[in-house]
Motif scaffolding. Structure first.
Motif, PDB file in Angstrom:
ATOM      1  N   VAL A  59       0.831  -1.206   0.000  1.00 59.75           N
ATOM      2  CA  VAL A  59       0.000   0.000   0.000  1.00 59.75           C
ATOM      3  C   VAL A  59       0.865   1.255   0.000  1.00 59.75           C
ATOM      4  O   VAL A  59       0.636   2.198  -0.780  1.00 59.75           O
ATOM      5  CB  VAL A  59      -0.966  -0.004   1.201  1.00 59.75           C
ATOM      6  N   ALA A  60       1.879   1.272   0.864  1.00 64.55           N
ATOM      7  CA  ALA A  60       2.757   2.443   0.926  1.00 64.55           C
ATOM      8  C   ALA A  60       3.495   2.640  -0.392  1.00 64.55           C
ATOM      9  O   ALA A  60       3.623   3.776  -0.879  1.00 64.55           O
ATOM     10  CB  ALA A  60       3.757   2.282   2.071  1.00 64.55           C
ATOM     11  N   TYR A  61       3.972   1.553  -0.980  1.00 60.87           N
ATOM     12  CA  TYR A  61       4.697   1.672  -2.251  1.00 60.87           C
ATOM     13  C   TYR A  61       3.813   2.250  -3.353  1.00 60.87           C
ATOM     14  O   TYR A  61       4.199   3.172  -4.071  1.00 60.87           O
ATOM     15  CB  TYR A  61       5.255   0.324  -2.698  1.00 60.87           C
ATOM     16  N   HIS A  62       2.602   1.710  -3.480  1.00 57.21           N
ATOM     17  CA  HIS A  62       1.731   2.169  -4.555  1.00 57.21           C
ATOM     18  C   HIS A  62       1.224   3.591  -4.320  1.00 57.21           C
ATOM     19  O   HIS A  62       0.809   4.273  -5.261  1.00 57.21           O
ATOM     20  CB  HIS A  62       0.566   1.200  -4.742  1.00 57.21           C
ATOM     21  N   ARG A  63       1.262   4.026  -3.074  1.00 62.43           N
ATOM     22  CA  ARG A  63       0.859   5.401  -2.776  1.00 62.43           C
ATOM     23  C   ARG A  63       1.993   6.386  -3.029  1.00 62.43           C
ATOM     24  O   ARG A  63       1.803   7.465  -3.599  1.00 62.43           O
ATOM     25  CB  ARG A  63       0.399   5.502  -1.320  1.00 62.43           C
ATOM     26  N   THR A  64       3.202   6.017  -2.600  1.00 64.07           N
ATOM     27  CA  THR A  64       4.340   6.945  -2.660  1.00 64.07           C
ATOM     28  C   THR A  64       5.245   6.733  -3.860  1.00 64.07           C
ATOM     29  O   THR A  64       5.974   7.642  -4.261  1.00 64.07           O
ATOM     30  CB  THR A  64       5.188   6.829  -1.392  1.00 64.07           C
ATOM     31  N   GLY A  65       5.245   5.507  -4.400  1.00 68.01           N
ATOM     32  CA  GLY A  65       6.166   5.205  -5.494  1.00 68.01           C
ATOM     33  C   GLY A  65       7.583   4.951  -5.036  1.00 68.01           C
ATOM     34  O   GLY A  65       8.480   4.734  -5.858  1.00 68.01           O
ATOM     35  N   VAL A  66       7.803   4.950  -3.710  1.00 70.68           N
ATOM     36  CA  VAL A  66       9.146   4.718  -3.169  1.00 70.68           C
ATOM     37  C   VAL A  66       9.357   3.220  -3.017  1.00 70.68           C
ATOM     38  O   VAL A  66       8.648   2.573  -2.241  1.00 70.68           O
ATOM     39  CB  VAL A  66       9.333   5.418  -1.812  1.00 70.68           C
ATOM     40  N   PRO A  67      10.331   2.633  -3.729  1.00 74.18           N
ATOM     41  CA  PRO A  67      10.544   1.180  -3.635  1.00 74.18           C
ATOM     42  C   PRO A  67      10.993   0.767  -2.235  1.00 74.18           C
ATOM     43  O   PRO A  67      11.707   1.512  -1.557  1.00 74.18           O
ATOM     44  CB  PRO A  67      11.647   0.909  -4.660  1.00 74.18           C
TER      45      PRO A  67
END
Length: 395
Positions: A212-220
């Protein structure tokens, strides 16, 4: 005492680890699990020689609470025996590539019309269709492709496989839940169905809190070793004689930690006022905590931190796990009595029911050990059984 699955019969065609472990745990709760193997046996039997050739510790670990029958399904007589078994079966479990199941005639489409109440559980590496459906699936590959390995290990180092067979065994638990759900529906509606689980999906499902965090922020997300990207402190620390973990998930625990280590100055430091502040300044805080924790042995720190309500734990090695007071209290060490090898120590069923608890029974059987017993129950007399054996249809 009756058990939850008394009266449920499972014909188990699965091999290696995931399927056999699932059916073994269901057998603990009373299911009559009949393990059907080819004459040469489940390949898992030959993974190691801990108990002798063809008697691997791995196979012993996932095959209790069931009976074993040897059948050559490639013979017409052997397949006929399987069909007779399915007449009284509630569940059929299969773990092979979809095309292989279809070739043998044991895919769901081939069986559903004749056995409409049958719950058919398919365990595969990648799913029933798609670009990888016909590729061999195994724990190591699932951990790699599913992302678990890519999130494990130390920063900048080689990705690390999770030690236990997490790809296989998570799929075991998924299969158990799928089977029980389908049995509930069958008991309600009168009709079975196919349920499918696969190693890849199981590993991807473990990424819920990271995706969820990755898809929200784009930070790998990149491996953090024993640390956590978004919580500080929440990681492994070296002590004077080993390792422990400290997990300050909420602010209360950070306050308790500062009091326990007598460092109220850290609590007053604006750089560490909130978890977001501590994450942003982990390069300053973590080395200071590392220096502090290195001063005392693990047991002393755990005693002190637990007294102050700080979540923590020693990092137990395998030989230490079964000596842990809580593990002992929970009864997770199970001893099975084998007629040849004596005591076999394994892991107990982790599902606890207050009124109808699991009752693991029996040692992991040899190939075909219960063939005569099971075939007699299916209506074969001694002459018919001898004829099947002489023809190589059963062992």
């Amino acid at each position: 005492m009756t058990r939850p699955l008394d009266g449920i019969r499972i014909v188990d065609l699965t091999q290696i680890a995931s399927g056999p472990y699932a059916t073994s745990l269901l057998g603990d709760f009373g299911a009559d699990v009949i393990k059907v193997e080819p004459p040469t046996g489940d390949p898992l039997r030959r993974i190691d020689n801990t108990f002798g050739p063809g008697e691997s510790a791995y196979a012993y670990s996932v095959n209790r609470s069931k009976r074993a029958v040897g059948i050559d399904l490639k013979t017409s007589a052997g397949f006929a025996v399987l069909e007779r078994m399915l007449q009284t079966a509630d569940v059929l479990t299969v773990s092979m590539r979809p095309s292989a199941a279809a070739k043998l005639g044991i895919d769901y489409a081939s069986l559903a019309e004749r056995f409409p109440r049958l719950v058919y559980c398919s365990i595969t590496g990648y799913g029933e269709d798609g670009p990888l459906a016909e590729r061999p699936g195994m724990d190591l590959i699932a951990q790699a492709r599913g992302g678990v390995m890519g999130t494990s290990g130390e920063p900048g180092r080689t990705p690390v496989k999770v030690g236990p067979a997490i790809g296989d065994f998570l799929c075991s638990y998924l299969a158990i839940n799928a089977i029980l759900l389908a049995l509930r529906v069958r008991d309600r509606d009168g009709t079975g169905q196919q349920v499918s689980v696969n190693l890849l999906d199981g590993q991807v499902s473990l990424l819920a809190n990271l995706s969820v965090a990755y898809h929200r922020t784009g930070v790998p997300y990149r491996p953090m070793g024993g640390a956590q990207t978004n919580i500080v402190p929440y990681q492994v620390f070296a002590t004077a004689d080993g390792w422990m973990v400290v997990a300050c998930l909420i602010e209360k625990f950070w306050v308790n930690l500062c009091g326990a280590i007598e460092r109220e100055d850290l609590l007053a430091d604006s750089r560490y006022a909130t978890n977001a502040d501590r994450v942003r300044n982990r390069q300053d805080l973590v080395p200071e905590l590392e220096r502090i924790f290195a001063e005392r042995p693990t047991s002393r720190w755990v005693e002190l931190l637990e007294t102050n309500d700080v979540p923590c734990s020693p990092v137990n090695r395998l030989e230490e796990v079964f000596e842990d007071p809580q593990v002992r209290n929970n009864g997770m060490r199970l001893v099975l009595d084998h007629p040849v090898h004596g005591e076999i120590v394994t892991v107990n069923n982790p599902i606890h029911l207050s009124r109808t608890p699991a009752r693991p029974w029996g040692y992991p059987p040899a190939v075909g050990e219960h063939s005569d017993e099971v075939l007699t129950e299916m209506g074969y007399d001694a002459v018919a059984i001898r004829t099947l054996r002489e023809a190589g249809a059963v062992t």
